[in-house]
Each structure stands twice: as C-alpha cells, then as structure tokens.
Design an enzyme around this catalytic site. Structure first.
Site, PDB file in Angstrom:
ATOM      1  N   TRP A 262      61.619  39.196  60.790  1.00 47.71           N
ATOM      2  CA  TRP A 262      61.454  37.790  60.416  1.00 47.71           C
ATOM      3  C   TRP A 262      62.708  37.200  59.774  1.00 47.71           C
ATOM      4  O   TRP A 262      62.751  36.047  59.421  1.00 47.71           O
ATOM      5  CB  TRP A 262      60.258  37.618  59.476  1.00 47.71           C
ATOM      6  CG  TRP A 262      60.207  38.660  58.407  1.00 47.71           C
ATOM      7  CD1 TRP A 262      60.812  38.609  57.193  1.00 47.71           C
ATOM      8  CD2 TRP A 262      59.530  39.909  58.475  1.00 47.71           C
ATOM      9  NE1 TRP A 262      60.560  39.755  56.501  1.00 47.71           N
ATOM     10  CE2 TRP A 262      59.768  40.572  57.258  1.00 47.71           C
ATOM     11  CE3 TRP A 262      58.748  40.540  59.440  1.00 47.71           C
ATOM     12  CZ2 TRP A 262      59.240  41.827  56.978  1.00 47.71           C
ATOM     13  CZ3 TRP A 262      58.230  41.793  59.164  1.00 47.71           C
ATOM     14  CH2 TRP A 262      58.470  42.427  57.947  1.00 47.71           C
TER      15      TRP A 262
ATOM     16  N   GLU B  93      55.588  35.788  55.601  1.00 47.19           N
ATOM     17  CA  GLU B  93      55.422  35.685  54.150  1.00 47.19           C
ATOM     18  C   GLU B  93      53.966  35.909  53.742  1.00 47.19           C
ATOM     19  O   GLU B  93      53.691  36.560  52.747  1.00 47.19           O
ATOM     20  CB  GLU B  93      55.898  34.310  53.643  1.00 47.19           C
ATOM     21  CG  GLU B  93      57.400  34.112  53.711  1.00 47.19           C
ATOM     22  CD  GLU B  93      58.173  35.069  52.802  1.00 47.19           C
ATOM     23  OE1 GLU B  93      57.590  35.585  51.841  1.00 47.19           O
ATOM     24  OE2 GLU B  93      59.362  35.320  53.077  1.00 47.19           O
TER      25      GLU B  93
ATOM     26  N   GLN C 196      51.496  41.142  48.812  1.00 44.63           N
ATOM     27  CA  GLN C 196      50.747  42.344  48.403  1.00 44.63           C
ATOM     28  C   GLN C 196      50.747  43.442  49.456  1.00 44.63           C
ATOM     29  O   GLN C 196      49.857  44.280  49.458  1.00 44.63           O
ATOM     30  CB  GLN C 196      49.270  42.023  48.103  1.00 44.63           C
ATOM     31  CG  GLN C 196      49.008  40.656  47.603  1.00 44.63           C
ATOM     32  CD  GLN C 196      48.724  40.656  46.118  1.00 44.63           C
ATOM     33  OE1 GLN C 196      48.810  41.680  45.480  1.00 44.63           O
ATOM     34  NE2 GLN C 196      48.402  39.521  45.557  1.00 44.63           N
ATOM     35  N   THR C 197      51.696  43.422  50.362  1.00 41.63           N
ATOM     36  CA  THR C 197      51.712  44.426  51.433  1.00 41.63           C
ATOM     37  C   THR C 197      53.128  44.947  51.602  1.00 41.63           C
ATOM     38  O   THR C 197      54.084  44.179  51.552  1.00 41.63           O
ATOM     39  CB  THR C 197      51.246  43.771  52.758  1.00 41.63           C
ATOM     40  OG1 THR C 197      49.943  43.250  52.555  1.00 41.63           O
ATOM     41  CG2 THR C 197      51.216  44.747  53.901  1.00 41.63           C
TER      42      THR C 197
ATOM     43  N   TYR D 218      56.345  30.148  45.577  1.00 38.89           N
ATOM     44  CA  TYR D 218      57.281  31.088  46.194  1.00 38.89           C
ATOM     45  C   TYR D 218      57.329  30.903  47.720  1.00 38.89           C
ATOM     46  O   TYR D 218      58.394  30.723  48.305  1.00 38.89           O
ATOM     47  CB  TYR D 218      56.931  32.547  45.836  1.00 38.89           C
ATOM     48  CG  TYR D 218      57.579  33.478  46.814  1.00 38.89           C
ATOM     49  CD1 TYR D 218      58.950  33.698  46.746  1.00 38.89           C
ATOM     50  CD2 TYR D 218      56.862  34.046  47.874  1.00 38.89           C
ATOM     51  CE1 TYR D 218      59.590  34.486  47.697  1.00 38.89           C
ATOM     52  CE2 TYR D 218      57.485  34.821  48.834  1.00 38.89           C
ATOM     53  CZ  TYR D 218      58.854  35.034  48.734  1.00 38.89           C
ATOM     54  OH  TYR D 218      59.484  35.784  49.683  1.00 38.89           O
TER      55      TYR D 218
ATOM     56  N   ASP E  69      59.950  35.532  43.819  1.00 40.56           N
ATOM     57  CA  ASP E  69      58.808  36.447  43.954  1.00 40.56           C
ATOM     58  C   ASP E  69      58.929  37.526  42.878  1.00 40.56           C
ATOM     59  O   ASP E  69      59.830  37.474  42.024  1.00 40.56           O
ATOM     60  CB  ASP E  69      58.733  37.027  45.372  1.00 40.56           C
ATOM     61  CG  ASP E  69      59.801  38.073  45.640  1.00 40.56           C
ATOM     62  OD1 ASP E  69      60.777  38.158  44.850  1.00 40.56           O
ATOM     63  OD2 ASP E  69      59.672  38.817  46.627  1.00 40.56           O
TER      64      ASP E  69
ATOM     65  N   CYS F   9      71.424  52.257  38.730  1.00 40.03           N
ATOM     66  CA  CYS F   9      72.337  51.264  38.136  1.00 40.03           C
ATOM     67  C   CYS F   9      73.805  51.657  38.322  1.00 40.03           C
ATOM     68  O   CYS F   9      74.680  50.793  38.294  1.00 40.03           O
ATOM     69  CB  CYS F   9      72.028  51.092  36.658  1.00 40.03           C
ATOM     70  SG  CYS F   9      70.339  50.504  36.385  1.00 40.03           S
TER      71      CYS F   9
ATOM     72  N   CYS G 201      74.876  43.333  33.437  1.00 43.74           N
ATOM     73  CA  CYS G 201      73.414  43.427  33.355  1.00 43.74           C
ATOM     74  C   CYS G 201      72.951  43.779  31.937  1.00 43.74           C
ATOM     75  O   CYS G 201      73.344  44.791  31.369  1.00 43.74           O
ATOM     76  CB  CYS G 201      72.924  44.482  34.335  1.00 43.74           C
ATOM     77  SG  CYS G 201      71.151  44.757  34.219  1.00 43.74           S
TER      78      CYS G 201
HETATM   79  S1  SF4 Z   1      70.525  44.635  38.079  1.00 35.87           S
HETATM   80 FE1  SF4 Z   1      70.726  45.867  36.220  1.00 35.87          FE
HETATM   81  S2  SF4 Z   1      68.852  47.026  36.086  1.00 35.87           S
HETATM   82 FE2  SF4 Z   1      68.986  46.237  38.162  1.00 35.87          FE
HETATM   83  S3  SF4 Z   1      69.968  47.900  39.298  1.00 35.87           S
HETATM   84 FE3  SF4 Z   1      71.561  46.521  38.622  1.00 35.87          FE
HETATM   85  S4  SF4 Z   1      72.295  47.354  36.698  1.00 35.87           S
HETATM   86 FE4  SF4 Z   1      70.332  48.300  37.129  1.00 35.87          FE
END
Ligand code: SF4
Length: 359
Positions: A28, A41, A46-47, A124, A142, A203, A212
């Site tokens: 899609w 969508e 939920q799938t 959404y 979402d 991460c 982050c």
């Molecule tokens: S956005 Fe932040 S929490 Fe998410 S994977 Fe990257 S470093 Fe990790």
C-alpha cells in the site's frame, strides 16, 4: 516545542534518509489511490502487517474499487474479514464505502478535516489518507509516532489524555514536512514500527541517539506515558450447537455487543463457569432441545481473549433425534453445511467447526 538546535528541517532530513534506506516495501506504499490507502489503514488498525497483508490483497481482489465495496452484501464483507477481529471496523468500512459513493460520487474527500467526518475514520486515518493520497501537510500520529515523539522529545504527558494529545499534536505540526508530507508520515510510522520499537529498541544504531531524551536518560521503557488500560471483563458463554441431520441452527448477532453481524449458535451467558447445562437458569428452549436430542456430555472449551474481554466459551453439541423435529425460537434457523461455509462467523466458531471436522 522542538528546541532551537533541533530544527524540523534537520530532523526531517535525517528521518527521510533513514526511511529511504530501511523501509519495508509494503504493497500500500506503492499507491496514491485513496481507496487502497484507506483499505490498508482500516485493515492494519490493531493488526500486524504480516496478518493484514493477505486480507488487503483479498479485499482488493474482491472489491477493486470503492463502488464494488459499496455494492457488496454486508454478509460477504464480514465473511471476507473473518479472522481479523474487531468486526465493527468491517461494518464501518462498508458503511463508509456506501457513503462515499452516495454522497461524494465515489470520490474521497481530499482533506483530513473532511475525511475525519466519515464513519470509522479517526484523526490518524484521515491524516494518513490526506497526506499519502492528496499531499496535505498534516501529521498522522499513530501509536508508533506517539512513541517516537515521546522518547525523542521527552514528552511525559499521558498520550491518551486530551492535554497530552494537544501537546503531541502541536509538536507534530511543527515537524511535518510541507514539501513531502507523505514521505514524512510514512517515515515516522515506519521508524516507530521497526526502529524505535516498544521493547528494547536498538538505540546504538539509531540516527537520533545524539538528541534523544529517552536514550540520554535511559527511560525508553517509561515513554510514552499511557493511562492504565481498562479492566478486562470476564464473560462465560455457553453455546448449544443444535444439529438436525447435517444442518446446524445458527443466528445472526444483532445486539450492540461483540461480533455484531456474525453468526453464532444458541447462547446462554452465565455469571460464572458451569459444568453442566443443569446449572444454568431454567430455560424452556434448552429443555426442549435436551428432550428431543442427544447431548454430548463433554463440552469443548476455549478461552478467547479480546481487548477488554476474556471469554470462557463452552460448546455443547445436541443432536436432534431423527424421529423428532424442533421449532426454533425467533432468530435461530437451520443452515446447511454449504451455507454455513459462507456465513460470517467469529473465528472461534470457525475453529470449532473445523476441529469437529464439520467444515
Ligand atoms: S529514538 Fe531514542 S529511544 Fe528510539 S531508538 Fe532512537 S535513540 Fe532509541
């Protein structure tokens, strides 16, 4: 608000380059047809993608356009949906197809605001269609996107509260690309789905690990904040499968409850578990079935989990003796094996009938 050092434009550049290298080639994604996008969508709510993909294909094969879906019989739509659960999605989808054909001549409205007025389309989904199909610069948020935003920007508001939603929406509005909102939204959703996953995100390889918040403070598991889930309600469903010859008595579920529009058997719900039909409150119809048929003493038992309900389901089989005939109460009707094959049924009933080698 996003900080000075993290300008939306830089964020988007990084996000897009991650997306171009990493995204999955989902069917899609290769279209700007609003009907196909809408279908995908609704099916994917939920799938999981792996489960939803064959359904997406089946729906497109059977109903290639919104006109075909609008003209379909609801029973056939539910039958095709069988196994996906959350059947109100299928009913709403069918209703909306008719609305689009009858009120809009088969053309989808082109803005998120207008789309969100259609049945079954939340903010959404409306934003996703408006940006993917019509290039509107609106952010589609979402569950994946909430998680990504909460972690990167350290948003601690409850994502399910009105205040929280406003805070997320304000930041998303700043971030969304005006040049290419479709790719931006696809990328945010995909990033949450395969990189910033709910549990143990990797991460170390993340392009946003330098900015982050969750990574810096090691609070990935605490974000996003979600209010407590609704308590799960236990229900005890005692089904009686009434067989006459090769036919089984079934009924369409019409009340506003789970499985509306699907077909099931004669049902007596009890407040707790029962080990024998004798423990159920007196019931004339059941007494007649028991008098005129042979009860298989040991029921088939299942536990079936829905989002907010835990169903304890038992099926007792009663075979009406050849010399007897029964009058069924209103709603119940005997169906042949071939008819039952085509009826939309809860997946649990389909499973039972297959395990019994009836289907
Ligand atoms: S956005 Fe932040 S929490 Fe998410 S994977 Fe990257 S470093 Fe990790």
């Amino acid at each position: 608000m996003i900080s000075e050092h993290l300008r939306a434009i830089d964020f988007n550049k990084k996000l897009k380059s991650w997306y171009l290298k990493n995204h999955r080639p989902l069917l899609w994604r290769q279209t700007t047809d609003p009907y196909k996008i809408w279908l995908s969508e609704i099916i994917l709510q939920q799938t999981r993608v792996a489960q939803g993909t064959p359904y997406y294909q089946k729906f497109l094969d059977n109903y290639p356009t919104v006109f075909d879906l609008a003209n379909a019989d609801e029973r056939d739509v539910l039958r095709l949906w069988q196994g996906l659960g959350y059947y109100s999605r299928a009913r709403n989808m069918h209703f909306t197809a008719r609305q689009i054909v009858n009120d809009f001549g088969g053309k989808f409205p082109e803005t998120a605001a207008a789309l969100s007025k259609l049945k079954g389309l939340g903010h959404y989904t409306a934003a996703a269609i408006a940006s993917f199909a019509f290039g509107e610069a609106v952010a589609a948020i979402d569950g994946n996107v909430y998680r990504v935003m909460a972690r990167i920007f350290g948003i601690k508001s409850d994502m399910l509260s009105n205040e929280g939603k406003k805070e997320f929406a304000a930041i998303a509005k700043e971030l969304v690309s005006h040049e290419d909102p479709a790719t931006y939204n696809q990328a945010m959703i995909e990033f949450g789905a395969i990189q910033c996953v709910p549990v143990s995100p990797n991460c170390a390889i993340c392009p946003f690990n330098d900015i982050c918040y969750a990574f810096a403070f090691n609070v990935q598991n605490a974000l996003p904040v979600k209010s407590k889930k609704m308590a799960v309600k236990k229900r005890f469903l005692n089904y009686f499968v009434i067989q006459q010859g090769q036919d089984l008595a079934m009924q369409e579920r019409k009340t506003k409850d789970i499985w509306k529009g699907l077909y099931d058997f004669y049902l007596i719900e009890s407040a707790g578990p029962v080990e024998s039909p004798d423990e159920l409150p007196e019931n004339q119809t059941l007494q007649t079935f028991l008098m005129k048929g042979n009860l298989r003493e040991v029921p088939k038992s299942y536990i079936h989990l829905l989002t907010h309900q835990k169903l304890h389901v038992q099926f007792w089989w009663i075979k009406i003796r050849d010399e007897e005939s029964v009058d069924l109460p209103i709603g119940l009707k005997f169906f042949s094996k071939n008819e039952i094959e085509t009826l939309p049924k809860p997946i649990l009933i389909d499973t039972l009938l297959k395990e019994e080698k009836y289907l």
